[in-house]
Design an enzyme around this catalytic site. Structure first.
Site, PDB file in Angstrom:
ATOM      1  N   ASP A 181      -3.540  -3.893   7.536  1.00  0.00           N
ATOM      2  CA  ASP A 181      -2.157  -4.205   7.167  1.00  0.00           C
ATOM      3  C   ASP A 181      -1.256  -3.653   8.271  1.00  0.00           C
ATOM      4  O   ASP A 181      -1.151  -2.446   8.462  1.00  0.00           O
ATOM      5  CB  ASP A 181      -1.843  -3.565   5.804  1.00  0.00           C
ATOM      6  CG  ASP A 181      -0.459  -3.972   5.291  1.00  0.00           C
ATOM      7  OD1 ASP A 181       0.437  -4.192   6.120  1.00  0.00           O
ATOM      8  OD2 ASP A 181      -0.280  -4.038   4.058  1.00  0.00           O
TER       9      ASP A 181
ATOM     10  N   ARG B 192       0.831 -27.656  -0.418  1.00  0.00           N
ATOM     11  CA  ARG B 192      -0.017 -26.471  -0.650  1.00  0.00           C
ATOM     12  C   ARG B 192      -1.155 -26.414   0.368  1.00  0.00           C
ATOM     13  O   ARG B 192      -1.697 -25.363   0.658  1.00  0.00           O
ATOM     14  CB  ARG B 192      -0.563 -26.466  -2.093  1.00  0.00           C
ATOM     15  CG  ARG B 192      -1.513 -25.302  -2.378  1.00  0.00           C
ATOM     16  CD  ARG B 192      -1.668 -24.969  -3.854  1.00  0.00           C
ATOM     17  NE  ARG B 192      -1.819 -26.122  -4.702  1.00  0.00           N
ATOM     18  CZ  ARG B 192      -2.924 -26.868  -4.797  1.00  0.00           C
ATOM     19  NH1 ARG B 192      -4.004 -26.564  -4.113  1.00  0.00           N
ATOM     20  NH2 ARG B 192      -2.958 -27.923  -5.592  1.00  0.00           N
TER      21      ARG B 192
ATOM     22  N   TYR C 146       0.026   0.836   0.194  1.00  0.00           N
ATOM     23  CA  TYR C 146       1.144   0.352  -0.622  1.00  0.00           C
ATOM     24  C   TYR C 146       0.664   0.281  -2.089  1.00  0.00           C
ATOM     25  O   TYR C 146      -0.465  -0.148  -2.363  1.00  0.00           O
ATOM     26  CB  TYR C 146       1.612  -1.017  -0.109  1.00  0.00           C
ATOM     27  CG  TYR C 146       2.542  -1.687  -1.085  1.00  0.00           C
ATOM     28  CD1 TYR C 146       3.731  -1.058  -1.466  1.00  0.00           C
ATOM     29  CD2 TYR C 146       2.232  -2.917  -1.657  1.00  0.00           C
ATOM     30  CE1 TYR C 146       4.573  -1.646  -2.391  1.00  0.00           C
ATOM     31  CE2 TYR C 146       3.077  -3.510  -2.570  1.00  0.00           C
ATOM     32  CZ  TYR C 146       4.245  -2.870  -2.939  1.00  0.00           C
ATOM     33  OH  TYR C 146       5.073  -3.442  -3.857  1.00  0.00           O
TER      34      TYR C 146
HETATM   35  N1  LCS Z   1       1.749  -4.150   2.474  1.00  0.00           N
HETATM   36  C1  LCS Z   1       2.666  -3.193   2.703  1.00  0.00           C
HETATM   37  C2  LCS Z   1       2.409  -2.166   3.750  1.00  0.00           C
HETATM   38  C3  LCS Z   1       3.841  -3.171   1.956  1.00  0.00           C
HETATM   39  O1  LCS Z   1       4.745  -2.229   2.223  1.00  0.00           O
HETATM   40  C4  LCS Z   1       4.038  -4.154   0.956  1.00  0.00           C
HETATM   41  C5  LCS Z   1       5.268  -4.155   0.105  1.00  0.00           C
HETATM   42  C6  LCS Z   1       3.055  -5.123   0.744  1.00  0.00           C
HETATM   43  C7  LCS Z   1       1.924  -5.098   1.523  1.00  0.00           C
HETATM   44  C8  LCS Z   1       3.221  -6.217  -0.283  1.00  0.00           C
HETATM   45  O2  LCS Z   1       4.158  -7.120   0.183  1.00  0.00           O
HETATM   46  P1  LCS Z   1       5.150  -8.004  -0.753  1.00  0.00           P
HETATM   47  O3  LCS Z   1       4.284  -8.714  -1.730  1.00  0.00           O
HETATM   48  O4  LCS Z   1       6.104  -7.072  -1.417  1.00  0.00           O
HETATM   49  O5  LCS Z   1       5.783  -8.915   0.230  1.00  0.00           O
HETATM   50  N2  LCS Z   1       5.997  -2.981   0.189  1.00  0.00           N
HETATM   51  C9  LCS Z   1       7.048  -2.685  -0.522  1.00  0.00           C
HETATM   52  C10 LCS Z   1       7.713  -1.450  -0.429  1.00  0.00           C
HETATM   53  O6  LCS Z   1       7.368  -0.472   0.212  1.00  0.00           O
HETATM   54  N3  LCS Z   1       8.807  -1.497  -1.197  1.00  0.00           N
HETATM   55  O7  LCS Z   1       8.891  -2.677  -1.890  1.00  0.00           O
HETATM   56  C11 LCS Z   1       7.775  -3.518  -1.501  1.00  0.00           C
END
Ligand code: LCS
Length: 393
Positions: free
Chosen positions: A183, A57, A110
């Site tokens: 992001d 970790r 998101y």
């Molecule tokens: N940031 C963006 C721009 C994302 O599209 C997502 C997930 C995340 C952060 C979070 O990431 P994760 O924890 O899922 O790895 N986006 C998703 C989407 O558009 N469809 O399913 C997940």
């Protein structure tokens, strides 16, 4: 050899062989803990007086290879890796705010990031102002307060594809004594490097293009050494949303082909977006590569390309969108994005369902919006599949 001086294609592909065995591909250090030679060595490692691993970790050699690769690609100094994009979002934000602080974020984000900012950080007395018009940096400036610690942006934004001016937001953040978190999931460091434009922290859902093959859920934060050390010793160590060595190894394998994948994603997305824009059943297409995108010029300035994500509105609204998603071939009806194969989904009922309807609409995420992640299949096959499903409406 100084990899920093190499082109991105070389940086992506190059990896040292294993120094112990000569193994061309690095082994996976699939271990939870590391054995000390003696008590003093253990104590010295805990005290930070001796280099070396302690417990996975807190650090792992396979994960370290990915940290170094991501820092190199994003032109940061260091990186930390997480078990999901959301673990990276929460670790990056919580490391730099405390009770009484304020965050400025764009409204179109998101869905779970929006939800984290609306419902989780606010529970601890941290205020968040969401900016509606992220295309105008003045909106961020106007939302700043003396206690603002973070400006949080996502560009292009998921799923409405608006762009935010990274350089302008970095200046606004720094003038107000705040950090800018970007992001960069949709663009990847192959197409956009926010740190070179002034961002303090860059974030990825590595689940998407970084891994690229749809078999890992992971997140990444990149920044300067001081911020990464702080994160390592606080939100990563004590909240603990780390990735596994095996998943890090899969990402090291996946990221090698990022350059050729992004080129193909973009080539196909450009063809698909142009086809959709000229289709009589399509009302509107949102793709930064189209001259009709309101921020096409900004896209050309702050990124080296336009990526593989497209959103569209059909003339028949939600019902037409449902018909399209239920009938389309080749594209899988699934959330997530950035996989080599094409995916299609409905943000209002799926990825952005956590966002209240009024806020969703204010962010441009209408009931009729359909999102496509264009894969690297043959573009003509994708267009034929779209044509066939649109003809059923
Ligand atoms: N940031 C963006 C721009 C994302 O599209 C997502 C997930 C995340 C952060 C979070 O990431 P994760 O924890 O899922 O790895 N986006 C998703 C989407 O558009 N469809 O399913 C997940």
């Amino acid at each position: 050899m100084d990899l920093k001086k190499c082109k991105r294609e070389t940086q992506l592909v190059y990896g040292e062989a294993c120094k112990t065995t000569g193994s061309h591909i690095q082994p996976i250090y699939q271990t939870s803990t590391f054995v000390f030679d003696n008590v003093d060595q253990g104590a010295n490692r805990f005290a930070g007086e001796e280099e070396g691993y302690i417990y996975s970790r807190l650090g792992n050699p396979t994960v370290k290879l990915l940290e170094d690769k991501m820092a190199l690609l994003e032109e940061g100094e260091d990186a930390t890796i997480y078990g999901s994009g959301m673990a990276a979002v929460s670790a990056g934000i919580l490391a730099f705010v405390e009770q009484g602080d304020h965050i400025v974020a764009q409204r179109c984000l998101y869905g779970c990031t929006h939800s984290f900012l609306s419902h989780i950080v606010t529970k601890w007395g941290i205020e968040v102002t969401f900016v509606d018009d992220a295309s105008n940096p003045e909106s961020f400036k106007n939302a700043m307060r003396p206690n603002t610690k973070i400006i949080y942006i996502e560009t292009p934004a998921n799923p409405a594809m608006q762009l935010t001016d990274i350089k302008a937001c970095a200046e606004i953040a720094h003038n107000g004594g705040a950090r800018l978190i970007v992001d960069n999931t949709f663009m990847t460091p192959y197409l956009q490097r926010p740190i070179t434009l002034g961002a303090d922290l860059v974030l990825h859902s590595a689940t998407k293009y970084i891994n690229g093959h749809g078999d890992v859920v992971a997140g990444i934060l990149i920044g300067n050494k001081e911020d990464m050390d702080h994160i390592r010793m606080t939100t990563q160590k004590d909240i603990g949303g780390i990735t596994s060595p095996f998943d890090a190894w899969l990402m090291l394998r996946g990221v090698k082909t990022l350059a050729i994948r992004m080129k193909e994603h973009e080539k196909n997305a450009m063809k698909v977006a142009s086809f959709l824009e000229n289709h009589p059943k399509v009302e509107r297409v949102y793709y930064p590569g189209l001259p009709s995108h309101p921020q096409h010029e900004l896209a050309k300035i702050q990124a080296d390309g336009f990526g593989g994500m497209i959103s569209l509105e059909l003339k028949g609204g939600l019902e037409a969108g449902k018909t399209m998603m239920n009938t389309i071939e080749i594209f899988h009806l699934a959330v997530s994005l950035g996989t080599v194969d094409s995916l299609i989904q409905h943000p209002a009922s799926m990825t952005h369902s956590p966002v209240p309807v009024e806020e969703r609409c204010a962010a441009g995420i209408t009931d009729g919006l359909v999102r496509i992640s264009v894969g690297i299949e043959d573009a003509e096959d994708l267009i034929q599949a779209l044509e066939k499903s649109l003809s059923t409406i």
